[in-house]
Design a protein around this motif. Structure first.
Motif, PDB file in Angstrom:
ATOM      1  N   MET A 174       4.014  10.498  12.615  1.00  0.00           N
ATOM      2  CA  MET A 174       2.642  10.559  12.114  1.00  0.00           C
ATOM      3  C   MET A 174       2.341   9.444  11.120  1.00  0.00           C
ATOM      4  SD  MET A 174       1.918  14.697  11.932  1.00  0.00           S
ATOM      5  CE  MET A 174       0.125  14.507  11.850  1.00  0.00           C
ATOM      6  N   GLN A 175       3.216   8.425  11.104  1.00  0.00           N
ATOM      7  CA  GLN A 175       3.001   7.222  10.309  1.00  0.00           C
ATOM      8  C   GLN A 175       2.644   7.530   8.852  1.00  0.00           C
ATOM      9  OE1 GLN A 175       3.131   3.503  11.671  1.00  0.00           O
ATOM     10  NE2 GLN A 175       4.720   4.967  12.217  1.00  0.00           N
ATOM     11  N   ILE A 176       3.617   8.061   8.137  1.00  0.00           N
ATOM     12  CA  ILE A 176       3.438   8.458   6.740  1.00  0.00           C
ATOM     13  C   ILE A 176       3.822   7.296   5.833  1.00  0.00           C
ATOM     14  CG2 ILE A 176       4.014  10.181   4.995  1.00  0.00           C
ATOM     15  CD1 ILE A 176       2.673  11.256   7.584  1.00  0.00           C
ATOM     16  N   MET A 177       2.990   7.030   4.849  1.00  0.00           N
ATOM     17  CA  MET A 177       3.273   5.962   3.911  1.00  0.00           C
ATOM     18  C   MET A 177       4.403   6.375   2.950  1.00  0.00           C
ATOM     19  SD  MET A 177       1.520   3.267   4.511  1.00  0.00           S
ATOM     20  CE  MET A 177       1.477   2.346   2.962  1.00  0.00           C
ATOM     21  N   PRO A 178       5.324   5.451   2.634  1.00  0.00           N
ATOM     22  CA  PRO A 178       6.481   5.798   1.786  1.00  0.00           C
ATOM     23  C   PRO A 178       6.123   6.327   0.400  1.00  0.00           C
ATOM     24  CG  PRO A 178       6.874   3.729   2.925  1.00  0.00           C
ATOM     25  CD  PRO A 178       5.435   4.097   3.182  1.00  0.00           C
ATOM     26  N   PHE A 179       4.950   5.964  -0.142  1.00  0.00           N
ATOM     27  CA  PHE A 179       4.635   6.426  -1.502  1.00  0.00           C
ATOM     28  C   PHE A 179       4.591   7.943  -1.594  1.00  0.00           C
ATOM     29  CE2 PHE A 179       0.172   6.222   0.065  1.00  0.00           C
ATOM     30  CZ  PHE A 179      -0.296   7.453  -0.357  1.00  0.00           C
ATOM     31  N   TRP A 180       4.363   8.629  -0.466  1.00  0.00           N
ATOM     32  CA  TRP A 180       4.314  10.095  -0.515  1.00  0.00           C
ATOM     33  C   TRP A 180       5.652  10.675  -0.950  1.00  0.00           C
ATOM     34  CZ3 TRP A 180      -0.088  12.607  -0.580  1.00  0.00           C
ATOM     35  CH2 TRP A 180      -1.204  12.063   0.048  1.00  0.00           C
ATOM     36  N   THR A 181       6.773  10.064  -0.566  1.00  0.00           N
ATOM     37  CA  THR A 181       8.072  10.601  -0.987  1.00  0.00           C
ATOM     38  C   THR A 181       8.301  10.375  -2.475  1.00  0.00           C
ATOM     39  OG1 THR A 181       9.223   8.537  -0.395  1.00  0.00           O
ATOM     40  CG2 THR A 181       9.090  10.243   1.289  1.00  0.00           C
ATOM     41  N   ARG A 182       7.705   9.333  -3.017  1.00  0.00           N
ATOM     42  CA  ARG A 182       7.822   9.090  -4.454  1.00  0.00           C
ATOM     43  C   ARG A 182       6.950  10.083  -5.224  1.00  0.00           C
ATOM     44  NH1 ARG A 182       4.437   6.279  -7.261  1.00  0.00           N
ATOM     45  NH2 ARG A 182       3.706   5.070  -5.474  1.00  0.00           N
ATOM     46  N   VAL A 183       5.761  10.354  -4.717  1.00  0.00           N
ATOM     47  CA  VAL A 183       4.842  11.282  -5.374  1.00  0.00           C
ATOM     48  C   VAL A 183       5.386  12.708  -5.334  1.00  0.00           C
ATOM     49  CG1 VAL A 183       2.537  12.331  -5.203  1.00  0.00           C
ATOM     50  CG2 VAL A 183       2.809   9.868  -4.932  1.00  0.00           C
ATOM     51  N   ILE A 184       6.035  13.067  -4.212  1.00  0.00           N
ATOM     52  CA  ILE A 184       6.435  14.452  -3.993  1.00  0.00           C
ATOM     53  C   ILE A 184       7.923  14.692  -4.207  1.00  0.00           C
ATOM     54  CG2 ILE A 184       6.512  16.330  -2.297  1.00  0.00           C
ATOM     55  CD1 ILE A 184       3.720  15.555  -3.257  1.00  0.00           C
ATOM     56  N   GLY A 185       8.764  13.757  -3.711  1.00  0.00           N
ATOM     57  CA  GLY A 185      10.195  14.025  -3.710  1.00  0.00           C
ATOM     58  C   GLY A 185      11.001  13.040  -4.521  1.00  0.00           C
ATOM     59  N   ASP A 186      12.113  12.600  -3.917  1.00  0.00           N
ATOM     60  CA  ASP A 186      13.047  11.751  -4.645  1.00  0.00           C
ATOM     61  C   ASP A 186      12.839  10.270  -4.385  1.00  0.00           C
ATOM     62  OD1 ASP A 186      13.906  11.498  -2.066  1.00  0.00           O
ATOM     63  OD2 ASP A 186      15.850  12.465  -2.373  1.00  0.00           O
ATOM     64  N   GLY A 187      11.784   9.935  -3.659  1.00  0.00           N
ATOM     65  CA  GLY A 187      11.477   8.531  -3.426  1.00  0.00           C
ATOM     66  C   GLY A 187      12.248   7.898  -2.291  1.00  0.00           C
TER      67      GLY A 187
ATOM     68  N   ARG B 118       5.594  17.775   8.815  1.00  0.00           N
ATOM     69  CA  ARG B 118       5.043  18.572   7.719  1.00  0.00           C
ATOM     70  C   ARG B 118       4.143  17.703   6.844  1.00  0.00           C
ATOM     71  NH1 ARG B 118       6.844  22.931   4.551  1.00  0.00           N
ATOM     72  NH2 ARG B 118       7.349  23.876   6.544  1.00  0.00           N
ATOM     73  N   PHE B 119       4.631  16.525   6.478  1.00  0.00           N
ATOM     74  CA  PHE B 119       3.825  15.631   5.659  1.00  0.00           C
ATOM     75  C   PHE B 119       2.516  15.281   6.361  1.00  0.00           C
ATOM     76  CE2 PHE B 119       6.011  13.499   1.935  1.00  0.00           C
ATOM     77  CZ  PHE B 119       6.925  14.510   1.744  1.00  0.00           C
ATOM     78  N   GLY B 120       2.604  14.876   7.629  1.00  0.00           N
ATOM     79  CA  GLY B 120       1.397  14.468   8.348  1.00  0.00           C
ATOM     80  C   GLY B 120       0.365  15.567   8.435  1.00  0.00           C
ATOM     81  N   CYS B 121       0.818  16.779   8.779  1.00  0.00           N
ATOM     82  CA  CYS B 121      -0.119  17.892   8.933  1.00  0.00           C
ATOM     83  C   CYS B 121      -0.710  18.320   7.592  1.00  0.00           C
ATOM     84  CB  CYS B 121       0.571  19.072   9.618  1.00  0.00           C
ATOM     85  SG  CYS B 121       0.915  18.803  11.379  1.00  0.00           S
ATOM     86  N   VAL B 122       0.116  18.377   6.548  1.00  0.00           N
ATOM     87  CA  VAL B 122      -0.382  18.779   5.231  1.00  0.00           C
ATOM     88  C   VAL B 122      -1.336  17.728   4.663  1.00  0.00           C
ATOM     89  CG1 VAL B 122       0.282  19.227   2.837  1.00  0.00           C
ATOM     90  CG2 VAL B 122       1.561  20.280   4.698  1.00  0.00           C
ATOM     91  N   ILE B 123      -1.015  16.453   4.844  1.00  0.00           N
ATOM     92  CA  ILE B 123      -1.897  15.384   4.364  1.00  0.00           C
ATOM     93  C   ILE B 123      -3.235  15.436   5.085  1.00  0.00           C
ATOM     94  CG2 ILE B 123      -2.229  12.874   4.331  1.00  0.00           C
ATOM     95  CD1 ILE B 123       0.880  12.702   3.924  1.00  0.00           C
TER      96      ILE B 123
END
Length: 218
Positions: free
Chosen positions: A144-157, A170-175
């Motif tokens: 779903m072509q998720i941008m890497p900044f989402w892992t920094r905002v939410i998880g461990d980067g 999960r990321f794509g659908c929730v976003i």
């Protein structure tokens, strides 16, 4: 006719040739839209606690979801859907266990986020052509072509986690659900926001066109 008299005719033809080349270039760009569209325009923004929690749990839990059903008929309906979608997806994902796990996860995550499953399938087709390790020119990753900044905002980067099937879906659908809520249920605008082209028709129209392949009425 002299050579000097012949030159104007050839010169006059050049603008027409340029116009033809320009038209071909525009047409080629339109035809290639599906292969090159990416969600690289997702913007970093404040998130509701529910959104943050949903994304965080996707990173923490690596196990594929297991659908549960209240009735036998509901389970049979799901199995009919799974069989039909597996046949349609075969040309893109040959391995049977991978194909079933992908469809099962798409079904689970789309319903969990309150999204139409056929629309999510259409979006994945446009975004990555169902390629797990797809990476765009701006770094968007996975199905779903998720941008890497989402892992920094939410998880461990760690952007590598976006190649994990459940995490990516999960990321794509929730976003997308987040954007749909932001747009007060306007799917056209939410899809544009997902792609970074809010208010412009090419990307939403591409998703809606791809969605038609994944409708299920059985």
């Amino acid at each position: 006719m002299t050579a000097s008299a012949a030159r104007p005719g050839r010169d006059e033809a050049l603008p027409d040739r340029r116009k033809c080349l320009q038209r071909l270039s525009v047409l080629s760009g339109a035809l290639l839209f599906h292969e090159h569209s990416r969600a690289g325009g997702q913007l970093e923004e404040p998130l509701a606690d529910s959104v943050r929690s949903a994304l965080s749990s996707a990173i923490a839990n690596s196990a594929p979801p297991v659908p549960t059903f209240a009735t036998t008929e509901a389970r049979l309906s799901y199995l009919r859907w799974l069989s039909a979608m597996s046949d349609r997806l075969y040309s893109r994902v040959k391995d049977f266990p991978t194909r079933v796990e992908l469809l099962q996860t798409i079904w689970y995550e789309s319903r969990r986020a309150g999204l139409d499953t056929s629309m999510v399938l259409g979006l994945i087709q446009v975004e990555s052509a169902f390629r797990k390790f797809a990476v765009s020119s701006v770094g968007a990753r996975g199905y779903m072509q998720i941008m890497p900044f989402w892992t920094r905002v939410i998880g461990d980067g760690d952007p590598g986690k976006l190649f994990h099937m459940q995490t990516n879906l999960r990321f794509g659908c929730v976003i997308l659900r987040h954007y749909l809520d932001r747009e007060r249920g306007d799917l056209f605008m939410a899809l544009g926001r997902y792609n970074g082209s809010r208010g412009k028709p090419p990307y939403p129209n591409a998703v809606f066109a791809a969605q038609k392949k994944w409708f299920f009425t059985g």
